[in-house]
Design a protein around this motif. Structure first.
Motif, PDB file in Angstrom:
ATOM      1  N   HIS A  49      -8.880   7.860  -8.234  1.00 26.91           N
ATOM      2  CA  HIS A  49      -9.219   9.278  -8.320  1.00 26.91           C
ATOM      3  C   HIS A  49      -8.064  10.084  -7.735  1.00 26.91           C
ATOM      4  CE1 HIS A  49     -10.367   7.975  -4.278  1.00 26.91           C
ATOM      5  NE2 HIS A  49     -10.187   9.223  -3.887  1.00 26.91           N
ATOM      6  N   SER A  50      -8.162  11.385  -7.785  1.00 30.72           N
ATOM      7  CA  SER A  50      -7.174  12.248  -7.140  1.00 30.72           C
ATOM      8  C   SER A  50      -7.861  13.520  -6.678  1.00 30.72           C
ATOM      9  CB  SER A  50      -6.005  12.574  -8.087  1.00 30.72           C
ATOM     10  OG  SER A  50      -6.470  13.282  -9.222  1.00 30.72           O
ATOM     11  N   HIS A  51      -7.243  14.184  -5.704  1.00 26.28           N
ATOM     12  CA  HIS A  51      -7.820  15.394  -5.120  1.00 26.28           C
ATOM     13  C   HIS A  51      -6.973  16.616  -5.460  1.00 26.28           C
ATOM     14  CE1 HIS A  51     -10.478  12.846  -2.766  1.00 26.28           C
ATOM     15  NE2 HIS A  51      -9.427  12.171  -2.326  1.00 26.28           N
ATOM     16  N   PRO A  52      -7.591  17.791  -5.480  1.00 25.91           N
ATOM     17  CA  PRO A  52      -6.817  19.013  -5.723  1.00 25.91           C
ATOM     18  C   PRO A  52      -6.092  19.507  -4.471  1.00 25.91           C
ATOM     19  CG  PRO A  52      -9.132  19.555  -5.454  1.00 25.91           C
ATOM     20  CD  PRO A  52      -9.042  18.056  -5.428  1.00 25.91           C
ATOM     21  N   PHE A  53      -6.309  18.825  -3.340  1.00 25.72           N
ATOM     22  CA  PHE A  53      -5.694  19.201  -2.073  1.00 25.72           C
ATOM     23  C   PHE A  53      -5.044  17.978  -1.440  1.00 25.72           C
ATOM     24  CE2 PHE A  53     -10.381  19.308  -2.050  1.00 25.72           C
ATOM     25  CZ  PHE A  53     -10.617  18.017  -1.601  1.00 25.72           C
ATOM     26  N   HIS A  54      -4.187  18.195  -0.449  1.00 27.97           N
ATOM     27  CA  HIS A  54      -3.563  17.093   0.269  1.00 27.97           C
ATOM     28  C   HIS A  54      -4.602  16.431   1.181  1.00 27.97           C
ATOM     29  CE1 HIS A  54      -0.001  18.970  -1.268  1.00 27.97           C
ATOM     30  NE2 HIS A  54      -0.093  19.998  -0.454  1.00 27.97           N
ATOM     31  N   GLU A  55      -4.346  15.164   1.514  1.00 28.40           N
ATOM     32  CA  GLU A  55      -5.320  14.414   2.307  1.00 28.40           C
ATOM     33  C   GLU A  55      -4.595  13.527   3.316  1.00 28.40           C
ATOM     34  OE1 GLU A  55      -9.182  11.553   1.342  1.00 28.40           O
ATOM     35  OE2 GLU A  55      -7.470  11.543  -0.018  1.00 28.40           O
ATOM     36  N   LEU A  56      -5.115  13.508   4.532  1.00 26.61           N
ATOM     37  CA  LEU A  56      -4.644  12.569   5.543  1.00 26.61           C
ATOM     38  C   LEU A  56      -5.772  11.575   5.796  1.00 26.61           C
ATOM     39  CD1 LEU A  56      -2.643  11.543   7.691  1.00 26.61           C
ATOM     40  CD2 LEU A  56      -3.723  13.136   9.309  1.00 26.61           C
ATOM     41  N   LEU A  57      -5.514  10.312   5.487  1.00 26.44           N
ATOM     42  CA  LEU A  57      -6.499   9.253   5.682  1.00 26.44           C
ATOM     43  C   LEU A  57      -6.199   8.519   6.989  1.00 26.44           C
ATOM     44  CD1 LEU A  57      -6.331   7.870   2.038  1.00 26.44           C
ATOM     45  CD2 LEU A  57      -8.282   9.072   3.024  1.00 26.44           C
ATOM     46  N   TRP A  58      -7.217   8.320   7.807  1.00 29.00           N
ATOM     47  CA  TRP A  58      -7.057   7.547   9.030  1.00 29.00           C
ATOM     48  C   TRP A  58      -8.434   7.016   9.409  1.00 29.00           C
ATOM     49  CZ3 TRP A  58      -8.819   9.588  13.989  1.00 29.00           C
ATOM     50  CH2 TRP A  58      -9.380  10.863  13.902  1.00 29.00           C
ATOM     51  N   ASN A  59      -8.498   6.170  10.407  1.00 29.26           N
ATOM     52  CA  ASN A  59      -9.771   5.575  10.794  1.00 29.26           C
ATOM     53  C   ASN A  59     -10.070   5.811  12.261  1.00 29.26           C
ATOM     54  OD1 ASN A  59     -10.182   4.513   8.227  1.00 29.26           O
ATOM     55  ND2 ASN A  59      -9.183   2.585   8.713  1.00 29.26           N
ATOM     56  N   GLY A  60     -11.332   6.111  12.540  1.00 32.00           N
ATOM     57  CA  GLY A  60     -11.771   6.140  13.913  1.00 32.00           C
ATOM     58  C   GLY A  60     -12.011   4.736  14.432  1.00 32.00           C
ATOM     59  N   ARG A  61     -12.354   3.839  13.500  1.00 30.56           N
ATOM     60  CA  ARG A  61     -12.583   2.436  13.843  1.00 30.56           C
ATOM     61  C   ARG A  61     -12.438   1.597  12.580  1.00 30.56           C
ATOM     62  NH1 ARG A  61     -17.451   2.951  15.355  1.00 30.56           N
ATOM     63  NH2 ARG A  61     -18.500   2.269  13.449  1.00 30.56           N
ATOM     64  N   GLY A  62     -11.846   0.430  12.713  1.00 26.51           N
ATOM     65  CA  GLY A  62     -11.750  -0.491  11.582  1.00 26.51           C
ATOM     66  C   GLY A  62     -10.508  -0.295  10.736  1.00 26.51           C
ATOM     67  N   ALA A  63     -10.433  -1.072   9.657  1.00 23.82           N
ATOM     68  CA  ALA A  63      -9.279  -1.043   8.764  1.00 23.82           C
ATOM     69  C   ALA A  63      -9.728  -0.775   7.339  1.00 23.82           C
ATOM     70  CB  ALA A  63      -8.519  -2.368   8.838  1.00 23.82           C
ATOM     71  N   SER A  64      -8.884  -0.108   6.587  1.00 23.98           N
ATOM     72  CA  SER A  64      -9.149   0.171   5.179  1.00 23.98           C
ATOM     73  C   SER A  64      -7.839   0.104   4.421  1.00 23.98           C
ATOM     74  CB  SER A  64      -9.806   1.549   5.010  1.00 23.98           C
ATOM     75  OG  SER A  64      -8.978   2.561   5.566  1.00 23.98           O
ATOM     76  N   THR A  65      -7.909   0.213   3.113  1.00 22.56           N
ATOM     77  CA  THR A  65      -6.699   0.201   2.308  1.00 22.56           C
ATOM     78  C   THR A  65      -6.701   1.373   1.336  1.00 22.56           C
ATOM     79  OG1 THR A  65      -7.642  -1.175   0.540  1.00 22.56           O
ATOM     80  CG2 THR A  65      -6.585  -2.326   2.371  1.00 22.56           C
ATOM     81  N   ALA A  66      -5.504   1.777   0.940  1.00 24.90           N
ATOM     82  CA  ALA A  66      -5.319   2.752  -0.130  1.00 24.90           C
ATOM     83  C   ALA A  66      -4.296   2.169  -1.088  1.00 24.90           C
ATOM     84  CB  ALA A  66      -4.839   4.091   0.426  1.00 24.90           C
ATOM     85  N   VAL A  67      -4.560   2.317  -2.379  1.00 21.50           N
ATOM     86  CA  VAL A  67      -3.713   1.714  -3.403  1.00 21.50           C
ATOM     87  C   VAL A  67      -3.181   2.798  -4.327  1.00 21.50           C
ATOM     88  CG1 VAL A  67      -3.587   0.014  -5.259  1.00 21.50           C
ATOM     89  CG2 VAL A  67      -5.126  -0.384  -3.305  1.00 21.50           C
ATOM     90  N   VAL A  68      -1.868   2.837  -4.493  1.00 21.83           N
ATOM     91  CA  VAL A  68      -1.213   3.732  -5.443  1.00 21.83           C
ATOM     92  C   VAL A  68      -0.328   2.867  -6.323  1.00 21.83           C
ATOM     93  CG1 VAL A  68       0.338   5.691  -5.760  1.00 21.83           C
ATOM     94  CG2 VAL A  68      -1.253   5.662  -3.827  1.00 21.83           C
ATOM     95  N   GLY A  69      -0.708   2.709  -7.572  1.00 24.28           N
ATOM     96  CA  GLY A  69       0.039   1.823  -8.449  1.00 24.28           C
ATOM     97  C   GLY A  69      -0.012   0.401  -7.942  1.00 24.28           C
ATOM     98  N   ALA A  70       1.162  -0.197  -7.703  1.00 18.83           N
ATOM     99  CA  ALA A  70       1.236  -1.565  -7.184  1.00 18.83           C
ATOM    100  C   ALA A  70       1.473  -1.606  -5.687  1.00 18.83           C
ATOM    101  CB  ALA A  70       2.351  -2.330  -7.904  1.00 18.83           C
ATOM    102  N   ARG A  71       1.340  -0.450  -5.009  1.00 12.77           N
ATOM    103  CA  ARG A  71       1.568  -0.385  -3.567  1.00 12.77           C
ATOM    104  C   ARG A  71       0.235  -0.304  -2.831  1.00 12.77           C
ATOM    105  NH1 ARG A  71       5.220   4.755  -3.317  1.00 12.77           N
ATOM    106  NH2 ARG A  71       3.814   5.252  -5.031  1.00 12.77           N
ATOM    107  N   VAL A  72       0.102  -1.135  -1.791  1.00 14.97           N
ATOM    108  CA  VAL A  72      -1.128  -1.200  -1.004  1.00 14.97           C
ATOM    109  C   VAL A  72      -0.800  -0.899   0.447  1.00 14.97           C
ATOM    110  CG1 VAL A  72      -3.096  -2.611  -0.323  1.00 14.97           C
ATOM    111  CG2 VAL A  72      -2.031  -2.971  -2.570  1.00 14.97           C
ATOM    112  N   TRP A  73      -1.391   0.178   0.982  1.00 18.76           N
ATOM    113  CA  TRP A  73      -1.221   0.532   2.385  1.00 18.76           C
ATOM    114  C   TRP A  73      -2.451   0.106   3.173  1.00 18.76           C
ATOM    115  CZ3 TRP A  73       0.906   3.711  -1.309  1.00 18.76           C
ATOM    116  CH2 TRP A  73       2.239   4.150  -1.098  1.00 18.76           C
ATOM    117  N   THR A  74      -2.246  -0.370   4.393  1.00 23.02           N
ATOM    118  CA  THR A  74      -3.336  -0.617   5.321  1.00 23.02           C
ATOM    119  C   THR A  74      -3.429   0.565   6.275  1.00 23.02           C
ATOM    120  OG1 THR A  74      -3.131  -3.017   5.204  1.00 23.02           O
ATOM    121  CG2 THR A  74      -4.215  -2.118   7.143  1.00 23.02           C
ATOM    122  N   ILE A  75      -4.643   1.069   6.462  1.00 28.27           N
ATOM    123  CA  ILE A  75      -4.905   2.235   7.313  1.00 28.27           C
ATOM    124  C   ILE A  75      -5.725   1.771   8.510  1.00 28.27           C
ATOM    125  CG2 ILE A  75      -6.012   4.503   7.409  1.00 28.27           C
ATOM    126  CD1 ILE A  75      -5.591   4.544   4.280  1.00 28.27           C
TER     127      ILE A  75
END
Length: 268
Positions: A49-75
């Motif tokens: 999906h995509s948003h009409p605004f900028h976004e800062l993703l972070w976690n208060g607890r735990g780990a998550s991932t974000a995927v853009v194309g073939a790139r995978v970030w751990t948050i």
């Protein structure tokens, strides 16, 4: 990292959420910074999906991932990700993760980057983000806090990023290692299975990911380890689950990849 970010081989219930793709500025916004947070009770996947605004993703607890194309970030709680408006991305979080998202109005807040970039969640940045999430914050206090937030918000060179190879040659290797980082098959083993030379696989990994096969495997294991460490598993257990024969070997590899020891990462 596998979408579940769970113990390798473990099957867990999963929820999939579908969100729309919205171009930058397509929706009028009346905010400069808006905050959202949720503790997910099941392993959760967000479709692209995509948003009409900028976004800062972070976690208060735990780990998550974000995927853009073939790139995978751990948050993580200390390492967030800036997602510019209109960037198609998907994501996942393990059960128990308290994920946080701060939205920046497309017209009211400049983007710190035209592409996704890591953002270190320093104690000051966290304090400002949490203050903006307080109910009943006075307009004058909100304006001052937003200005301070935008002043300290900046890209970080430290990131947990994995470039996933997508060619027909490397896809079976990437899928096997990401599904189970304990996989011990070497370049020689994979070459025999795929009917090519080890040199062919080595060159392909460097061409598609920019790093060697060994460093790529270490990055996969580090991403898995981050998720397991945030769940509170002992270092010795994490070392075994991500394919290392000893805790000391795991600690050395984790530090080479992330710049931190597992203990320092957990403390941060």
């Amino acid at each position: 990292m596998s979408a579940s970010a769970a113990v390798p081989g473990q099957q867990r219930p999963r929820e999939t959420r579908t969100l729309p793709a919205v171009p930058p500025g397509a929706v009028a916004d009346s905010f400069r910074v808006a905050c959202y947070g949720e503790v997910v009770t099941r392993d959760t996947t967000w479709s692209e999906h995509s948003h009409p605004f900028h976004e800062l993703l972070w976690n208060g607890r735990g780990a998550s991932t974000a995927v853009v194309g073939a790139r995978v970030w751990t948050i993580t709680p200390t390492l967030g990700l800036w997602m510019p408006a209109g960037t198609p991305h998907s994501g996942s979080a393990i059960a128990g993760t308290w994920f946080r998202a701060s939205f920046f109005g497309f017209g009211g807040a400049p983007s710190i980057s035209d592409v996704p970039v890591a953002v270190e969640i320093t104690p000051l940045l966290r304090l400002l983000l949490e203050r903006l999430d307080e109910p009943g914050l006075a307009p004058a206090s909100r304006a001052v806090t937003e200005a301070m937030l935008l002043d300290v918000l900046a890209p970080s060179p430290r990131e947990l990023l994995l470039q996933v190879p997508v060619s027909a040659l490397l896809r079976p290797i990437a899928e096997a290692v990401r599904e189970d980082p304990r996989d011990q098959r070497t370049l020689t083993h994979w070459a025999a299975e795929l009917g090519v030379s080890p040199r062919t696989i080595s060159r392909a990994f460097n061409a598609e990911t920019g790093i060697s096969f060994a460093r790529w495997v270490a990055a996969v294991r580090a991403q898995h380890a981050v998720a397991l460490l945030t769940r509170g598993l002992p270092v010795e257990v994490v070392a075994d689950l991500v394919g290392y024969q000893s805790a000391s070997a795991f600690c050395a590899a984790f530090r080479r990849t992330t710049g931190l020891t597992p203990g320092a990462f957990r403390a941060s």
